[in-house]
Design an enzyme around this catalytic site. Structure first.
Site, mmCIF file in Angstrom:
data_model
loop_
_atom_site.group_PDB
_atom_site.id
_atom_site.type_symbol
_atom_site.label_atom_id
_atom_site.label_comp_id
_atom_site.label_asym_id
_atom_site.label_seq_id
_atom_site.Cartn_x
_atom_site.Cartn_y
_atom_site.Cartn_z
ATOM 1 C CG ASP A 277 -1.673 -1.291 1.418
ATOM 2 O OD1 ASP A 277 -1.970 -1.964 0.419
ATOM 3 O OD2 ASP A 277 -1.938 -1.641 2.583
ATOM 4 C CD GLU B 138 -8.644 -3.721 -0.906
ATOM 5 O OE1 GLU B 138 -9.329 -3.900 0.113
ATOM 6 O OE2 GLU B 138 -7.591 -4.380 -1.144
#
Length: 340
Positions: free
Chosen positions: A40, A211
């Site tokens: 991420d 997401e």
């Protein structure tokens, strides 16, 4: 029909290599991955310095560097450690750093120490000029009207003078991860109810997940939203694309159009499995757009810390759509971002 035409043109332009970004006249190179691990990844540049962060699971750490190609040599500073107890005590995911109203704000996902309440998004504030210094003060959970629902991967963007918050969450009825948007009163308070702008609909959006939303804007001020699909535990993780209608209200779901194919997916022969959850940044010379994302180097590595950060330039086609292409091969020298 219009979406299909745009996507067909998009594929043709991608295959012909149209509008590849100009590369600096230099032999200086780097190779992917940038670090051995870092799920991420997020990057922001402020006053000539890049600040990088990624999921550690147990704290928030910032690396600072003047050259992204030298990220491995950048000093790392732990700027925040979660409390032992409370709503944000465990599973610290997807930190994002934003400069808003003259202050720094760190958005992150965390879970409760009671192991009962789901993941939510929280925010920290810092008045220091350098986010690796000063004190971080908790501003609490970024709450919407469905405050108890699972809510992760929050990001912020400003459009036509209004600030918005976008995140991935549940609707309270099923476990499908959808993308939501709400207007913001200030960097830690939402002033409207949430609006669902995307949910899994295509076969490549497996496992019911949208997401990691990230905003990307082209020179014509067109707004795009790049998001991650499928489960990180699979090799199907990839990036999809939404486009906001020109001058459209972001709070109207119909103003967002989802492209029918992913814009980045795995390429096993390049050592790229499950690419996704990205950020964007400009090169030092301001002439190039770059994407940073994580991927696994081998099949079946799932959601662990072996997900590693990689970066590559992106191009724009004649319709203003971003063209990422395929993940560049690991270990192969790539030219550094312009100006480094």
């Amino acid at each position: 029909m219009k979406g299909g035409y745009l996507f067909t043109l998009y594929l043709l332009l991608t295959m012909t290599g149209f509008s590849q970004p100009a590369r600096p006249d230099t032999a200086a190179t780097f190779t992917n991955p940038l670090l051995p691990g870092g799920p991420d990844p997020w990057v922001i540049r402020d006053r000539g310095v890049y600040y990088y962060m990624a999921t550690t699971g147990h704290n928030i750490t910032i690396r600072k560097t003047k050259a992204m190609s030298a990220l491995a040599a950048a000093p790392a500073t732990v700027v925040w450690t979660p409390p032992a107890q409370g709503p944000d005590a465990r599973d610290i995911w997807a930190p994002e750093l934003h400069r808003l109203d003259g202050k720094w704000y760190l958005y992150y996902t965390a879970g409760s120490s009671d192991s009962v309440h789901p993941q939510h998004t929280f925010v920290l504030e810092n008045t220091a000029a350098d986010p690796t210094t000063g004190n971080w003060t908790s501003k609490g959970q970024v709450r919407d009207t469905a405050a108890d629902d699972f809510a992760i991967d929050g990001t912020v963007f400003t459009y036509k003078g209004q600030r918005y918050f976008i995140w991935s969450g549940h609707n309270g009825k099923d476990n499908v991860q959808r993308l939501y948007i709400a207007r913001m009163k200030n960097p830690w308070t939402l002033v409207s109810g949430r609006v669902e702008i995307a949910a899994p609909q295509y076969p490549w959006e497996k496992n019911g997940i949208n997401e990691g939303p990230e905003i990307l804007v082209n020179k014509q001020k067109d707004v795009f939203l790049v998001f991650s699909v499928s489960g990180c535990w699979t090799d199907d993780y990839a990036l999809g694309l939404l486009r906001l209608k020109k001058n459209g209200d972001p709070m109207v779901a119909a103003n967002w159009t989802k492209m029918p194919e992913p814009i980045l997916k795995g390429k096993p022969e390049n050592g790229a499995f499950s690419p996704g959850h990205n950020g964007f940044f400009k090169s030092v010379n301001g002439k190039e757009d770059w994407i940073i994302y994580h991927a696994n180097s081998r099949a079946g590595q799932g959601c662990g810390g072996q997900r590693n950060p990689r970066m590559q330039p992106l191009a724009w086609d004649r319709n203003g759509l971003p063209v990422i292409g395929e993940p560049v091969k690991i270990g192969v020298p790539q030219q550094q971002p312009g100006g480094e």
